[in-house]
Design an enzyme around this catalytic site. Structure first.
Site, mmCIF file in Angstrom:
data_model
loop_
_atom_site.group_PDB
_atom_site.id
_atom_site.type_symbol
_atom_site.label_atom_id
_atom_site.label_comp_id
_atom_site.label_asym_id
_atom_site.label_seq_id
_atom_site.Cartn_x
_atom_site.Cartn_y
_atom_site.Cartn_z
ATOM 1 N N ARG A 4 12.947 -26.234 17.143
ATOM 2 C CA ARG A 4 12.981 -25.041 18.004
ATOM 3 C C ARG A 4 13.967 -25.242 19.151
ATOM 4 O O ARG A 4 14.516 -24.291 19.690
ATOM 5 C CB ARG A 4 11.583 -24.690 18.557
ATOM 6 C CG ARG A 4 11.642 -23.500 19.541
ATOM 7 C CD ARG A 4 10.297 -22.838 19.809
ATOM 8 N NE ARG A 4 9.237 -23.796 20.011
ATOM 9 C CZ ARG A 4 9.074 -24.510 21.125
ATOM 10 N NH1 ARG A 4 9.899 -24.379 22.140
ATOM 11 N NH2 ARG A 4 8.074 -25.368 21.213
ATOM 12 N N TYR A 13 21.770 1.339 17.980
ATOM 13 C CA TYR A 13 20.975 1.040 16.790
ATOM 14 C C TYR A 13 19.511 1.436 17.028
ATOM 15 O O TYR A 13 18.982 1.259 18.132
ATOM 16 C CB TYR A 13 21.103 -0.452 16.497
ATOM 17 C CG TYR A 13 20.328 -0.930 15.306
ATOM 18 C CD1 TYR A 13 20.731 -0.607 14.022
ATOM 19 C CD2 TYR A 13 19.191 -1.713 15.460
ATOM 20 C CE1 TYR A 13 20.022 -1.040 12.921
ATOM 21 C CE2 TYR A 13 18.475 -2.158 14.366
ATOM 22 C CZ TYR A 13 18.895 -1.814 13.097
ATOM 23 O OH TYR A 13 18.191 -2.249 12.016
ATOM 24 N N ASP A 64 26.898 -4.862 21.692
ATOM 25 C CA ASP A 64 26.504 -5.112 20.304
ATOM 26 C C ASP A 64 27.724 -4.802 19.437
ATOM 27 O O ASP A 64 28.087 -3.643 19.244
ATOM 28 C CB ASP A 64 25.312 -4.230 19.925
ATOM 29 C CG ASP A 64 24.787 -4.525 18.522
ATOM 30 O OD1 ASP A 64 25.582 -5.009 17.683
ATOM 31 O OD2 ASP A 64 23.600 -4.268 18.263
ATOM 32 N N LYS A 86 24.535 -8.436 8.770
ATOM 33 C CA LYS A 86 25.530 -7.477 8.291
ATOM 34 C C LYS A 86 26.789 -8.232 7.837
ATOM 35 O O LYS A 86 26.689 -9.093 6.988
ATOM 36 C CB LYS A 86 25.811 -6.439 9.380
ATOM 37 C CG LYS A 86 24.528 -5.890 10.032
ATOM 38 C CD LYS A 86 23.667 -5.078 9.084
ATOM 39 C CE LYS A 86 22.270 -4.782 9.633
ATOM 40 N NZ LYS A 86 22.204 -4.140 10.942
#
Ligand SMILES: *Cc1c(COP(=O)(O)O)cnc(C)c1O
Length: 398
Positions: A65, A118, A190, A215
């Protein structure tokens, strides 16, 4: 392609970075490609080594982590492609959106958001930030004038997305960066739909760039992931918050991403070329009312897109003659499968009114320019002529 895309002049080209950045075989038993370190824990040979790793005076790993070698390699490759000092990988694009905003906001602060964001991001702004005492102001449109008018004394972040989905509008990032500087705010962009081969928000003055690597960057439709990129100082804050909040990228996702990134420049060149070919075909078709693609000279942002982007991408939207015609066209496609998302190897189509913008009221959709006759195409990397032939056949059949 431009100097940015080819990487002429300064440093190595994008194609070279995509294959080699983030990996040195000598540190991995000569493995030619980055190995998968699918391990939660890393053991130390002795206490003083552990202490040196914890103090940062020795490179090493303790717990995934906090840091993992495969994830780190993917982050270094992403940073190289974006021309950023540093990258932090996340479990999803949405985790990256949250991870780029949360570390810099406290109760009483404001975010100025552009209207075309988005759907998941709109949801985060509507459902999460207000509960934390952060107000969100929506600019009336994406122009510098409208964003400037929305700025207030408590504005800490301007949040923009370019190009937008599904109408592929292009936002003037240099203008927003100047506004942000003047207001003492950060510009967070973004850049998922542009991706680093087509645009470099950091070079235009953005403070942080967000990508959904689900994407174009991974591109193969087999990973959900995200990244936040920027200066060492800002990404340190992002990393620290992520270690506390826990939304890391898994090693296996990072390994798949490294593999996807190696071919990203090749794929993106094809998305760009086919996107333009599809847009030009549609623009000349009598059954098509309107095409939304910034590479077309009559697109409202064409001049800006030419200035700000090195390629126009694989997202093409068009309006059919009616909502019923749009349905018939979508159902007649053979290559363009009905599905959400974009940026993968396979071509997809959707009707924003019943997918990405389904949750909005009809009036709200219409105000955004999303008509029931709108069809969105995510142009994949299949043979361009086959994609155009599928469009021609479906338009005829409808
Ligand atoms: C897909 C997408 C996201 C969210 O990414 P996930 O990986 O699906 O969480 C955020 N922003 C944009 C522009 C996107 O297209």
């Amino acid at each position: 392609m431009s100097a940015v895309a080819e990487g002429e002049g300064k440093g190595e080209g994008l194609g070279t970075l995509a294959v080699h950045a983030g990996h040195d075989p000598a540190g991995h038993l000569g493995a030619a490609v980055p190995p998968l370190y699918q391990s939660a824990t890393f053991v130390a040979p002795d206490t003083s080594t552990l202490e040196a790793i914890n103090a940062g005076s020795r490179r090493g790993f303790v717990y995934s982590r906090i840091r993992n070698p495969t994830v780190l390699a993917a982050e270094q490759r992403l940073a190289a492609l974006e021309g950023a000092e540093s990258a932090v990988a996340f479990a999803s694009g949405m985790a990256a959106v949250a991870g780029a905003l949360a570390p810099f906001l406290t109760a009483g602060d404001e975010v100025v958001a552009l209207p075309d964001l988005y759907g998941g991001t709109r949801r985060y702004l509507a459902e999460v930030l207000p509960r934390q005492g952060v107000a969100v102001r929506r600019a009336a449109d994406g122009s510098a004038g409208a964003v400037g008018a929305a700025l207030g004394r408590a504005t800490r972040i301007i949040l923009a997305e370019t190009p937008t989905n599904p109408l592929v509008r292009v936002i003037d990032l240099a203008a927003l960066a100047a506004l942000a500087r003047g207001a003492g705010a950060m510009l967070v962009v973004d850049g998922t739909l542009g991706s680093p081969m087509n645009q470099r928000p950091l070079a235009l003055g953005a403070d942080l760039v967000i990508h959904s690597v689900s994407k174009y960057l991974n591109g193969h439709g087999d990973v959900i992931g995200g990244a936040v990129l920027g200066s060492r100082a800002l990404t340190r804050a992002v990393r620290s918050h992520q270690q506390a909040a826990g939304g890391i990228m898994e090693p296996f996702a990072a390994w798949l991403l490294l593999r996807g990134l190696a071919t990203y420049p090749l794929r993106m060149a094809r998305h760009n070329a086919s996107g333009l070919a599809v847009a030009r075909f549609l623009a000349a078709h009598p059954r098509v009312v309107r095409v939304h693609y910034p590479g077309l000279p009559d697109h409202p942002d064409h001049a800006l897109a030419r200035r700000q982007m090195q390629g126009f991408g694989g997202l093409v939207s068009f309006e059919a003659e009616s909502a019923a015609a749009a349905r018939r066209i979508v159902d007649a496609f053979r290559l363009f499968a009905i599905g959400p998302s974009i940026g993968g190897i396979e071509s997809l189509c959707s009707q924003p009114g019943n997918t990405s913008h389904h949750a909005l009221a009809e009036a709200e959709r219409l105000a955004m320019g999303i008509t029931p006759a709108l069809v969105r195409l995510a142009v994949g990397i299949e043979t361009t002529a086959d994609l155009v032939a599928d469009l021609a056949r479906a338009l005829e059949a409808a």
